[in-house]
Design a protein around this motif. Structure first.
Motif, PDB file in Angstrom:
ATOM      1  N   LEU A 126     -42.439   4.170  46.431  1.00 55.23           N
ATOM      2  CA  LEU A 126     -41.304   4.560  47.277  1.00 55.23           C
ATOM      3  C   LEU A 126     -40.821   5.968  46.933  1.00 55.23           C
ATOM      4  O   LEU A 126     -40.592   6.790  47.824  1.00 55.23           O
ATOM      5  CB  LEU A 126     -40.170   3.543  47.109  1.00 55.23           C
ATOM      6  CG  LEU A 126     -38.903   3.799  47.925  1.00 55.23           C
ATOM      7  CD1 LEU A 126     -39.176   3.663  49.413  1.00 55.23           C
ATOM      8  CD2 LEU A 126     -37.799   2.840  47.511  1.00 55.23           C
ATOM      9  N   MET A 127     -40.692   6.242  45.640  1.00 59.38           N
ATOM     10  CA  MET A 127     -40.214   7.567  45.218  1.00 59.38           C
ATOM     11  C   MET A 127     -41.192   8.667  45.608  1.00 59.38           C
ATOM     12  O   MET A 127     -40.795   9.739  46.053  1.00 59.38           O
ATOM     13  CB  MET A 127     -39.980   7.588  43.707  1.00 59.38           C
ATOM     14  CG  MET A 127     -38.763   6.786  43.263  1.00 59.38           C
ATOM     15  SD  MET A 127     -38.557   6.826  41.485  1.00 59.38           S
ATOM     16  CE  MET A 127     -38.004   8.501  41.267  1.00 59.38           C
ATOM     17  N   GLN A 128     -42.494   8.392  45.444  1.00 53.46           N
ATOM     18  CA  GLN A 128     -43.504   9.402  45.798  1.00 53.46           C
ATOM     19  C   GLN A 128     -43.571   9.630  47.299  1.00 53.46           C
ATOM     20  O   GLN A 128     -43.829  10.746  47.747  1.00 53.46           O
ATOM     21  CB  GLN A 128     -44.874   8.987  45.250  1.00 53.46           C
ATOM     22  CG  GLN A 128     -44.994   9.203  43.756  1.00 53.46           C
ATOM     23  CD  GLN A 128     -46.324   8.751  43.202  1.00 53.46           C
ATOM     24  OE1 GLN A 128     -47.073   8.004  43.838  1.00 53.46           O
ATOM     25  NE2 GLN A 128     -46.626   9.172  41.988  1.00 53.46           N
ATOM     26  N   SER A 129     -43.318   8.582  48.089  1.00 46.78           N
ATOM     27  CA  SER A 129     -43.327   8.764  49.540  1.00 46.78           C
ATOM     28  C   SER A 129     -42.118   9.583  50.001  1.00 46.78           C
ATOM     29  O   SER A 129     -42.207  10.305  50.992  1.00 46.78           O
ATOM     30  CB  SER A 129     -43.347   7.406  50.240  1.00 46.78           C
ATOM     31  OG  SER A 129     -42.111   6.729  50.029  1.00 46.78           O
ATOM     32  N   ILE A 130     -41.012   9.472  49.288  1.00 43.61           N
ATOM     33  CA  ILE A 130     -39.808  10.234  49.667  1.00 43.61           C
ATOM     34  C   ILE A 130     -39.891  11.678  49.161  1.00 43.61           C
ATOM     35  O   ILE A 130     -39.634  12.620  49.908  1.00 43.61           O
ATOM     36  CB  ILE A 130     -38.537   9.540  49.118  1.00 43.61           C
ATOM     37  CG1 ILE A 130     -38.328   8.203  49.836  1.00 43.61           C
ATOM     38  CG2 ILE A 130     -37.302  10.418  49.273  1.00 43.61           C
ATOM     39  CD1 ILE A 130     -37.315   7.291  49.184  1.00 43.61           C
ATOM     40  N   THR A 131     -40.271  11.844  47.888  1.00 40.38           N
ATOM     41  CA  THR A 131     -40.266  13.191  47.291  1.00 40.38           C
ATOM     42  C   THR A 131     -41.542  13.982  47.569  1.00 40.38           C
ATOM     43  O   THR A 131     -41.548  15.197  47.410  1.00 40.38           O
ATOM     44  CB  THR A 131     -40.071  13.098  45.766  1.00 40.38           C
ATOM     45  OG1 THR A 131     -41.144  12.323  45.203  1.00 40.38           O
ATOM     46  CG2 THR A 131     -38.741  12.453  45.423  1.00 40.38           C
ATOM     47  N   ARG A 132     -42.618  13.301  47.934  1.00 36.92           N
ATOM     48  CA  ARG A 132     -43.925  13.939  48.190  1.00 36.92           C
ATOM     49  C   ARG A 132     -44.486  14.639  46.950  1.00 36.92           C
ATOM     50  O   ARG A 132     -45.262  15.587  47.048  1.00 36.92           O
ATOM     51  CB  ARG A 132     -43.843  14.965  49.334  1.00 36.92           C
ATOM     52  CG  ARG A 132     -43.288  14.433  50.624  1.00 36.92           C
ATOM     53  CD  ARG A 132     -44.337  13.692  51.385  1.00 36.92           C
ATOM     54  NE  ARG A 132     -43.820  13.285  52.682  1.00 36.92           N
ATOM     55  CZ  ARG A 132     -44.353  12.338  53.408  1.00 36.92           C
ATOM     56  NH1 ARG A 132     -45.420  11.698  52.961  1.00 36.92           N
ATOM     57  NH2 ARG A 132     -43.853  12.004  54.559  1.00 36.92           N
TER      58      ARG A 132
END
Length: 199
Positions: A126-132
């Protein structure tokens, strides 16, 4: 040099008829009369002083003492650390007293709360999908902990809402929605408002 001459003598005696007495006599003579060059080498070794480790420059001693001072904690740091440890111990004892007074139902709920955790893989995704960007393991652990605290606050608020509405039974989605709405409202009121200055 001394060892080379001894080897030569031993080789020449071995080529003799094999008389053991001659062999022993030559070995004793070579031990008694070492080579002149070996004597010179030993006297030179005695004369040349070895570099002593004790002769360290005073600036080197000062540097090491300064380093020790830098790494030694101050009295204030020691007091703060002791105070922190005492507080932690006090909190632990309070928690032990509280848990020992729980009913069986409360103990089961507390155990479930302690075991409950968000899956770190899902949090990371989830964090990687938001922060890229890639997220470190420590950040994922911290975010999972924050999410657990947030869910705890929402559930607590939902239980208060149920009590105000005089409803019983399990928490329903309407209670959770109302709890989130109230938390957002409370947080928005606590945040300082941005003031736009006309220039």
């Amino acid at each position: 040099m001394f060892h080379d001459t001894e080897r030569g003598i031993m080789a020449s005696t071995s080529s003799m008829s094999g008389n053991s007495n001659v062999h022993k006599q030559l070995r004793v003579e070579t031990e008694r009369t070492p080579d002149k060059n070996s004597k010179k080498d030993s006297t030179e070794r005695e004369k040349t002083p070895e570099p002593s480790t004790s002769s360290v420059s005073p600036s080197g001693k000062q540097d090491s003492s300064e380093r020790k001072r830098k790494f030694e904690p101050s009295e204030a740091d020691i007091k703060a650390y002791k105070h922190k440890r005492e507080k932690q111990e006090e909190e632990r004892l309070k928690m032990q007293v509280l848990v020992s007074n729980f009913t069986e139902e409360q103990l089961n709920r507390y155990e479930m709360f302690r075991r409950a955790a968000f899956p770190r893989a899902a949090i990371k995704r989830l964090m990687q999908s938001i922060t890229r960007t890639s997220v470190s393991h420590n950040v994922v652990i911290a975010m999972a902990g924050i999410a657990k605290v947030f869910v705890g606050e929402v559930v607590e608020e939902a239980l208060d809402i149920m009590e105000k509405w005089k409803e019983t039974g399990p928490i329903q989605p309407k209670h959770l929605r109302e709890a989130v709405r109230r938390i957002r409202k409370r947080d928005s009121l606590s945040k300082p408002k941005k003031v736009l200055l006309n220039t």
